[in-house]
Design a protein around this motif. Sequence first.
Motif, PDB file in Angstrom:
ATOM      1  N   LEU A  59      29.496   4.504   3.355  1.00  0.00           N
ATOM      2  CA  LEU A  59      30.489   5.511   3.339  1.00  0.00           C
ATOM      3  C   LEU A  59      30.067   6.810   4.242  1.00  0.00           C
ATOM      4  O   LEU A  59      30.583   7.857   4.135  1.00  0.00           O
ATOM      5  CB  LEU A  59      30.452   6.132   1.902  1.00  0.00           C
ATOM      6  N   SER A  60      28.655   6.591   4.705  1.00  0.00           N
ATOM      7  CA  SER A  60      28.242   7.637   5.727  1.00  0.00           C
ATOM      8  C   SER A  60      28.423   7.432   7.138  1.00  0.00           C
ATOM      9  O   SER A  60      27.983   8.005   8.309  1.00  0.00           O
ATOM     10  CB  SER A  60      26.691   8.031   5.574  1.00  0.00           C
ATOM     11  N   GLY A  61      29.162   6.050   7.240  1.00  0.00           N
ATOM     12  CA  GLY A  61      29.377   5.693   8.754  1.00  0.00           C
ATOM     13  C   GLY A  61      28.569   4.787   9.520  1.00  0.00           C
ATOM     14  O   GLY A  61      28.577   4.683  10.656  1.00  0.00           O
ATOM     15  N   ILE A  62      27.546   4.646   8.532  1.00  0.00           N
ATOM     16  CA  ILE A  62      26.382   3.296   9.206  1.00  0.00           C
ATOM     17  C   ILE A  62      27.365   1.956   9.086  1.00  0.00           C
ATOM     18  O   ILE A  62      27.703   1.644   8.144  1.00  0.00           O
ATOM     19  CB  ILE A  62      25.163   3.385   8.320  1.00  0.00           C
ATOM     20  N   PRO A  63      27.056   1.093  10.318  1.00  0.00           N
ATOM     21  CA  PRO A  63      27.724  -0.152  10.201  1.00  0.00           C
ATOM     22  C   PRO A  63      26.885  -1.159   9.499  1.00  0.00           C
ATOM     23  O   PRO A  63      26.087  -1.671  10.130  1.00  0.00           O
ATOM     24  CB  PRO A  63      27.836  -0.388  11.687  1.00  0.00           C
ATOM     25  N   THR A  64      26.861  -1.036   8.038  1.00  0.00           N
ATOM     26  CA  THR A  64      25.901  -1.742   7.515  1.00  0.00           C
ATOM     27  C   THR A  64      25.866  -3.275   7.634  1.00  0.00           C
ATOM     28  O   THR A  64      24.792  -3.774   7.447  1.00  0.00           O
ATOM     29  CB  THR A  64      25.938  -1.477   5.989  1.00  0.00           C
TER      30      THR A  64
END
Lengths: 337, 506, 357
Positions: free
Chosen positions: C224-229
Amino acid sequence: MNRSAASFFTSQNFTLFAIVIVGAAALGVTSHGGFFDSISVTTFFTFLAVPILIGLAQMVTLAVGQLNLAVGSIGGFTSCLAGVLISSLGVSPWVGALSCLVVGAVVGLINGSLVVFTRINGFIVTLATMTILLGAQYGLVGTRTISSTKWESVYALGRASLLGIPVIFWIAIAMAIVLRLAFSHTVTGRHLLASGGNPIAAGLAGISNDRSVVIAHTVSGLLCGVASFVSLASLSGVNQSVGGDWLLSSFAAPIIGGVALTGGSVAIFGTVLAATIVRLVDSARAELQLAPSWVNFVVGAVVLGTVALGRFRAVRAARRIKQPVAGSSVTIVESAQ
Amino acid sequence: MTETYALEATHLTKSFPGVKALDRVSLRLKPGEVHALLGENGAGKSTLIKILTGVHRADDGTIAIDGRDREISSPIEAMAAGIGVVHQERNVVPEFTVGENIVLSRMPRRAGRVDWNTVRSEAKRCLALLDLSIDPDTPMTRLSAAQTQLVEIARGLYTETNVLLLDEPTASISANEADRLFTVVRRLREQGKAVLFVSHKLEEVFAHCDTVSVLRDGKAVLESSPLHSHSRDEIVDIMVGRALAALEVPDRVIDDSAPAVLEMRGVATSVGHHDVSLAVRSGEILGLYGLVGAGRTELARSILGLDRITAGSLEVRGSAVTIRSVRQALQDHRIGYVTENRKEEGVFLGQSVARNIAVTVWAKLERALGFVSTKSERSLGATFVGDLDIRVSSQSQLVGELSGGNQQKVSLAKWLAAKTEILIIDEPTVGIDVRTKRSFYDLIWRLADEGLAILLISSDLAEMVTLADRIAVMDQFAITGELDNTHDYDSMSQSIIRLIHGTQVA
Amino acid sequence: MTPETQQHGVVRRVIATPRFFLAIVIIALVIFFGSVKPAFFSGPFVIAPLLTSVAIFTVVGLAQMMVLSIGHMNLAVGQMASFGAMFMGMSYDLWKLPLLVGLGIGLVAGAAVGGLSGWLVARTGVNSFIVTLAMSFALIGLVPTAYSALATGSAFIAKPSGLDVIGRDSFASFCFAGYCGPNAIPIIVVPAIVVMLIVGYLYARTRLGRELLMTGSNVKAATLSGIPTGRRIVLAHALSGLLAALAGFFLASSTGSFTPGIGDEFMLQSFVGPILGGTLLAGGYISVSGTFLGIVLTLLIRKGLDLFGVGIETLNVLLGLILIIALSTDRIRLLARRRSVKRVQQTDALLIEGNPL
């Protein structure tokens, strides 16, 4: 018994059952019927007992959302301990052999207590006890093999048969039936499953999750002990290699058999069937004269396939009933393209 | 002496890190009384319920049942003391049947064996009390959210209790279903049982309760008072407190002719939304109000690409877009999302304040070889720690050590750091004390004044009426109406409630 | 806060880390072994082999630490090592490739199986434990089969030039102006140190490292913070496979041949090192130096037991006990701290994994 009857022949069990039948038939054909002669059948069932028992041992811990890496080392350690007790300390064969059960249960109890009291991840606890027991097993027997001639009476049990099928296979089946009854009909069994299915709900309903974890590990240890007893009765001797190859099969049977890794469910019949399938793969491997490592490869691949497929199915089912699987890692983790 | 109370809690106190959840709260329930426990989100109601049911232990205070002091340190002891409960969260074992879930707290047994016949008959009895015809053998996973909630209620009726605690039992069930519950509640009252009723729905409270206690900020601001000696407005004032009642809404100038920066037209989604149309301009706060389960958070997730939009169009700054990930929403469209689940989705408890704020901007701070200087990270952090007045000992402090309000500011700061222009804020003040709440409101207004387009999601009516410029009402995954906010609580709340009930009748 | 108290705080924080404790124990053990058995300080016979295994196993520990950083685990670390090493052996023996090319091929092979595990975990959401367990068994089956089909005598023994330099030489073979390096320090420590520095740099200084830690700390918040997990999960597993293959290479170069048995002893050590060093199983916190010290401690004990003529089985027992005791004391410390400094949220968040309630 309606509920059990209904859940007994779910589609998964049916598929597994069909695979067993087809697999056995195929083996019968390729071996020109040799697979069905009495010696082959006896061997098949004799060496099916341990896979079933360790599959069940793992299943019990999975049911409460735990796991037991020490399955093999508990089996190896207890069987070697029994061997030493009988051969070096003069303990009577039956007492020595049955000590496997007690020691197995005690180790399981220690595992469970460590998980509960230290709050360390069960993975690490059982990894540690696994290491300790491997060392202890080696310490007991070193590089020697203690021959089963020291416990002839127990070994005779390994060759005895009932209705044409080895007694030790019946022992494994008896254990499966006991577990089946315990999980579906005893309050403790239901509490274990509740703890595994939703620990918070269980806690609010006054069920002690700690108690469930300890019981599950103890029963798991006990079943490893039974597997060890069976090994003692069926192997020509015990040495440091006993239990060395139990780990994968112990996970493979319940996973292929349909036990959810997240806890809350058991599949006893499925586990037994899956263990049988693994055993069939092993027989086929022997029949085709391939290296033993092929079995590992096939089983590893099947386990991967089973979990991946099961997960895909769950996600699709969740989509179908239009419920966001909020909180599940699938929806929240961006897919890796 | 005085009369005997069915339940008498005295001076209960409970602290969590950074928050005093309960501060010397007392509660007295008489036999044959339906007692309302009111308060805003985070006022301490659930903590109180959890202490009374043995889930939490009070740091201080006593609990007496029928005049006798009882030690309640586990759910079992609460049950033994005759306290039954319907918890707010739906806590069921999904693998079990409906029947088994109902009797889970005390399995009927015979010689250690589960007596399945009694399980079924007991479950049927409890379900019948609520006029439910669910087969006890139904697997739990087949039930809808509302049915699950009803099973949860049936569960509270299973054991013989003298005190029944109902923690927002009607949050996700229909009015008809709720009526059956209240029939049972009336019967319990006639039998001389005490019922504690927690609800956000004041209509229900006024229709069914006899006495009322109100919590605010962890303190009892109204203790066991006859409900009908108070007017509805009075109760709301007591709940919200002067801190907010006196909150002055600033004059906000909104350019009605400005184009929308975020607009949805006739949107349907893979999770079940249909006909959703709304538009937010820059500098404007659009409120999205709805009850729990109305589909508000899910709509935010669809905007962020976490759920799919299946029909209609999503337009950002005038052009139709398809967003597939949060990263894309952030980097290509400057959309940020402050989640309602602060701890689970908003912050990284085990990481430093600086990293929690910089997490959205590493891609920009990155130099050769992927290098990100700690210095640039810290100077960015310092800006927002100062700007949002986040109370920290240093920027390397772990966010898990901060209070709820400061954690929420950290959760917001990362979007400001990323210079987002469209901000979706989901339940910004859940679990935050009144004073911090106020500073949050000021902050949200300020951000709007600085030109951010804000989509504010809240189920707190007072908050909505205070903060929003316009309010869109969502019910059952559809927008049922949109209102210009007059900031007059009474008229607004009535119009809004009408928009919700309008669909339920239809 | 005055600078003085700040300094005080820093000192206290350093002392409270497991690393400090490990260093103290290591020093005490060295002094003890050295004084009881002077042979312990024999350069070529004790110190050099010890350092060689420290170099190998530190890389093994780092391989595990990669996935621990995102809160996953890699049970196939040993098999990935043998898989990667097999490709190196094939490169040298069958295809007669030079050292570095073969090394590259093996590392890519290791990274590929690691990446495959990661992809399966990210894609299906199945626990990394099960995926890597199954992966390990698939490889346990595959590798010996491949060896028996491709290698004579189930081992690749061709040695490209330079292999022995890395695996068997010490600084004694590097002479300058008549002075040679110490024979107690094997060459292999150099690449191992380089790996430690690179991994340390990755986590401490780069965006990727930070994003891995955030993914481990809270995967939902990271997404949800924009990291491509999803991609970060694949990356962590791929790097784990790559480092495992590198460790396999080191081991093969020190023993002189590529065999299917490479990696058999890696799994336990790979966990013990990082965990003793303070890396969290739950993800979000790692320590390169801690992993190094954890490995040093266990190998030191092993060497010491060797010197005293105690069997290898006792080492296993000791390792298991050390693991339990080290983690239990951590728990006790946490409980004590929870009472005094109210850190409930954080510690709870860390403890949830794997334990119902």
